[in-house]
Design a protein around this motif. Structure first.
Motif, PDB file in Angstrom:
ATOM      1  N   ASN A 189      -8.497  -8.394   2.329  1.00 16.82           N
ATOM      2  CA  ASN A 189      -7.520  -7.404   1.888  1.00 16.82           C
ATOM      3  C   ASN A 189      -8.220  -6.206   1.251  1.00 16.82           C
ATOM      4  O   ASN A 189      -8.924  -6.347   0.258  1.00 16.82           O
ATOM      5  CB  ASN A 189      -6.575  -8.064   0.858  1.00 16.82           C
ATOM      6  N   SER A 190      -8.083  -5.009   1.833  1.00 13.91           N
ATOM      7  CA  SER A 190      -8.732  -3.830   1.261  1.00 13.91           C
ATOM      8  C   SER A 190      -8.040  -3.402  -0.028  1.00 13.91           C
ATOM      9  O   SER A 190      -6.904  -3.791  -0.304  1.00 13.91           O
ATOM     10  CB  SER A 190      -8.697  -2.668   2.258  1.00 13.91           C
ATOM     11  N   GLY A 191      -8.744  -2.596  -0.813  1.00 16.02           N
ATOM     12  CA  GLY A 191      -8.167  -2.112  -2.058  1.00 16.02           C
ATOM     13  C   GLY A 191      -6.902  -1.306  -1.836  1.00 16.02           C
ATOM     14  O   GLY A 191      -5.936  -1.420  -2.582  1.00 16.02           O
ATOM     15  N   LEU A 192      -6.897  -0.488  -0.785  1.00 14.67           N
ATOM     16  CA  LEU A 192      -5.714   0.324  -0.481  1.00 14.67           C
ATOM     17  C   LEU A 192      -4.538  -0.561  -0.069  1.00 14.67           C
ATOM     18  O   LEU A 192      -3.391  -0.309  -0.444  1.00 14.67           O
ATOM     19  CB  LEU A 192      -6.029   1.337   0.618  1.00 14.67           C
ATOM     20  N   ASP A 193      -4.832  -1.609   0.698  1.00  8.92           N
ATOM     21  CA  ASP A 193      -3.770  -2.551   1.080  1.00  8.92           C
ATOM     22  C   ASP A 193      -3.224  -3.260  -0.162  1.00  8.92           C
ATOM     23  O   ASP A 193      -2.012  -3.497  -0.277  1.00  8.92           O
ATOM     24  CB  ASP A 193      -4.292  -3.597   2.065  1.00  8.92           C
TER      25      ASP A 193
END
Length: 215
Positions: free
Chosen positions: A70-74
């Motif tokens: 899970n990316s930070g933006l997600d």
């Protein structure tokens, strides 16, 4: 570490959460923030962060943009979807304009590209904690206002709602099938219970609560 926190920093009860899958970065950020007298909790993943019950205190999140899975933006989107309102500071070694704009539009406090100056991080944390102080105060005031509103009788609530819609006492009396003097009494009781300093203040409170807007 030589960084110093900005002026007007929140109280010592504040907490900064760091989510970064780079252990050396977690350690560096932890040491920096602790050297500035700020409590810190670090996590290697967003899942690890979510497993921890957050204390009810002023806080912010320092979040790496590029995480495994899970990316930070997600994760920012995920938190927003769950009505989590913690202020976020993004850090990245691969930042670009598009990512920065997306993060800031979604409410991030700051977006720092590695390597960043220690003072820039401390300044961003100070701003994020200040934002959380203000958010928590607004929420507390709304909660207090709502609690006072719940002490009103049904009639007092009706008077307050109709007043917020711009009706005069005479019009309220006609609509509620009451005498004007009775409306004034209900209004007076409502003002006292709501701690309103004036009738206009009572109207502003009704608007803040959103009462009567769907009528």
């Amino acid at each position: 570490m030589n960084g110093n926190p900005s002026s007007n920093e929140p109280g010592k009860g504040s907490m900064v959460f760091v989510v970064d899958d780079d252990a050396s970065m977690r350690d560096a950020l932890s040491n920096l923030l602790r050297s500035a007298g700020i409590r810190v909790e670090t996590f290697a993943s967003t899942a690890e962060f979510l497993r921890l019950p957050r204390p009810d205190c002023t806080s912010c999140l320092v979040l790496d943009v590029r995480l495994q899975g899970n990316s930070g933006l997600d994760f920012q989107t995920q938190l927003a979807g769950s009505n989590a309102t913690i202020p976020i500071i993004f850090i990245t070694g691969h930042g670009d304009i598009e990512m920065s704009v997306k993060a800031m539009k979604a409410g991030a406090v700051d977006f720092l590209a590695k390597p960043f100056r220690e003072q820039d991080l401390l300044d961003a944390v100070s701003a994020a904690l200040q934002a959380d102080v203000k958010r928590r105060e607004v929420e507390r005031q709304f909660s207090d206002l709502h609690a006072r509103y719940q002490t009103l009788t049904t009639r007092e609530k009706e008077v307050m709602v109709l007043a917020a819609k711009g009706l005069m006492n005479k019009q309220i009396a006609g609509q509620m099938n009451l005498s004007e003097i009775t409306v004034k009494i209900h209004r007076g009781h409502a003002m006292k219970k709501m701690h309103a300093k004036s009738f206009a203040d009572l109207v502003r409170m009704a608007q803040s609560l959103g009462v009567g807007q769907d009528h």
